[in-house]
Design a protein around this motif. Sequence first.
Motif, PDB file in Angstrom:
ATOM      1  N   UNK A 156      37.059  38.688  44.697  1.00 27.34           N
ATOM      2  CA  UNK A 156      37.056  38.265  43.298  1.00 27.34           C
ATOM      3  C   UNK A 156      38.481  37.964  42.862  1.00 27.34           C
ATOM      4  N   UNK A 157      38.745  36.704  42.560  1.00 23.09           N
ATOM      5  CA  UNK A 157      40.117  36.226  42.345  1.00 23.09           C
ATOM      6  C   UNK A 157      40.785  36.914  41.170  1.00 23.09           C
ATOM      7  N   UNK A 158      40.075  37.078  40.052  1.00 20.75           N
ATOM      8  CA  UNK A 158      40.703  37.621  38.846  1.00 20.75           C
ATOM      9  C   UNK A 158      41.204  39.038  39.069  1.00 20.75           C
ATOM     10  N   UNK A 159      40.558  39.788  39.958  1.00 24.82           N
ATOM     11  CA  UNK A 159      41.024  41.142  40.249  1.00 24.82           C
ATOM     12  C   UNK A 159      42.408  41.081  40.910  1.00 24.82           C
ATOM     13  N   UNK A 160      42.552  40.208  41.890  1.00 27.94           N
ATOM     14  CA  UNK A 160      43.842  40.070  42.582  1.00 27.94           C
ATOM     15  C   UNK A 160      44.906  39.507  41.648  1.00 27.94           C
ATOM     16  N   UNK A 161      44.528  38.540  40.826  1.00 21.64           N
ATOM     17  CA  UNK A 161      45.485  37.916  39.904  1.00 21.64           C
ATOM     18  C   UNK A 161      46.066  38.966  38.960  1.00 21.64           C
ATOM     19  N   UNK A 162      45.206  39.790  38.349  1.00 21.63           N
ATOM     20  CA  UNK A 162      45.709  40.799  37.420  1.00 21.63           C
ATOM     21  C   UNK A 162      46.485  41.892  38.138  1.00 21.63           C
ATOM     22  N   UNK A 163      46.075  42.199  39.349  1.00 20.76           N
ATOM     23  CA  UNK A 163      46.835  43.171  40.140  1.00 20.76           C
ATOM     24  C   UNK A 163      48.245  42.648  40.394  1.00 20.76           C
ATOM     25  N   UNK A 177      33.394  45.465  38.026  1.00 25.35           N
ATOM     26  CA  UNK A 177      33.707  44.937  36.701  1.00 25.35           C
ATOM     27  C   UNK A 177      34.224  46.029  35.772  1.00 25.35           C
ATOM     28  N   UNK A 178      33.618  47.204  35.822  1.00 19.30           N
ATOM     29  CA  UNK A 178      34.022  48.285  34.928  1.00 19.30           C
ATOM     30  C   UNK A 178      35.428  48.786  35.276  1.00 19.30           C
ATOM     31  N   UNK A 179      35.732  48.904  36.562  1.00 13.52           N
ATOM     32  CA  UNK A 179      37.088  49.304  36.963  1.00 13.52           C
ATOM     33  C   UNK A 179      38.106  48.242  36.541  1.00 13.52           C
ATOM     34  N   UNK A 228      42.744  48.169  42.392  1.00 13.56           N
ATOM     35  CA  UNK A 228      42.493  48.495  43.798  1.00 13.56           C
ATOM     36  C   UNK A 228      41.042  48.922  44.014  1.00 13.56           C
ATOM     37  N   UNK A 229      40.524  49.737  43.089  1.00  9.15           N
ATOM     38  CA  UNK A 229      39.135  50.183  43.217  1.00  9.15           C
ATOM     39  C   UNK A 229      38.176  49.006  43.058  1.00  9.15           C
ATOM     40  N   UNK A 230      38.490  48.113  42.100  1.00 14.36           N
ATOM     41  CA  UNK A 230      37.633  46.940  41.902  1.00 14.36           C
ATOM     42  C   UNK A 230      37.640  46.048  43.147  1.00 14.36           C
ATOM     43  N   UNK A 231      38.818  45.860  43.746  1.00 12.85           N
ATOM     44  CA  UNK A 231      38.948  45.013  44.931  1.00 12.85           C
ATOM     45  C   UNK A 231      38.249  45.647  46.132  1.00 12.85           C
TER      46      UNK A 231
END
Length: 352
Positions: A198-205, A166-168, A189-192
């Motif tokens: 976690x979908x929102x990480x990929x979406x924002x990436x 979450x922090x990354x 990338x670090x969050x993933x």
Amino acid sequence: MAQKQCEAGNFALAQTLCREILHREPENLLTLNLLGTIAAQEGDNLGAIAWYQQGVKIHPNVPEFHYNLANSLKLEGQQAEAIAHYQQAITLRPNYTKAFYNLGNLYLEGGEIQAAIAQYQQALALDPQDLQIQTNLGNALKESGDLEAAVAQYRQVCDRSPDSAEFHYNLGVALHDAGDLAEAVACYDRAIAIEPHTVIFHWNRALSLLISGDYPRGFVEYEWRWQTETLKPRPFPQPIWDGSPLTGRTILLHSEQGFGDTLQFIRYIPLVAALGGRVILECYPSLFPLLKQLEGVDILVVKDEPLPAFDVHAPLMSLPRILGTTLETIPCEIPYLMVRPPHSSRLGLSEQ
């Protein structure tokens, strides 16, 4: 005894014991507070408010009563009253970190960003190691538009808790907003790596990659849109087209979002048609008159009407991925849409 029953989750027995104590000692501070706590834990915010208000009335100089009352008032949407009691708790206990923090949250939710920042800074001065205070201060700084300060705040949080996805992610969002897209992608990338699904990480990436012009990676990542709550794939039994030559097969191309996305991505249709297939395009009713002139479309159908038979299909916004689009190979034969002039001559004028 009542406190132990409450801690054990035996709320009914704890309430009974508390009422017995109040019958003998109507102003018992700990018992009034415990009854409010029990009501709050049971989801009875109005009951909690009543007990805490009684406590405040009898013991007006006890900061915990004002703090607990503020928490329950906040949950009932009584924001102004909650603010007043948080402030009173702080007046009575100037080092009340939780009161500063929760007051900051209340201001942030209400859009009073600078007030929220001030409260978080006070809380952080009292407890510099609290990661949640640091994170929320970063959130408020980002909302205020001070992206440089927000990035610096999020970096501190990530340095202290490098294993938090979450922090990354939060740092990545701030970097994206600040225009540092490459570092934003690195944060995602670090969050993933920590939370791969976690979908929102990929979406924002995907968004950062696409805005930076990295279309090959960006459009692959953009397929995660189907995992969001707002978009769901069409349940066709036919497979999604893989980009191979169609050689006589029929392909259905369908819209998925709005008019703008449809009008942007239909530029790919001539490329699809050139691969030797028969193209069915499904569109919104309002776009039918415009798209019926589109080159490469064999059959144009209106969305939600019966579809002709087809062999494979593809969402319009998946075509750049399927066709391997790069920044240099975006179809750019413009105009790719044209409006035919009306058949009547010189509308509004009669011939002599």
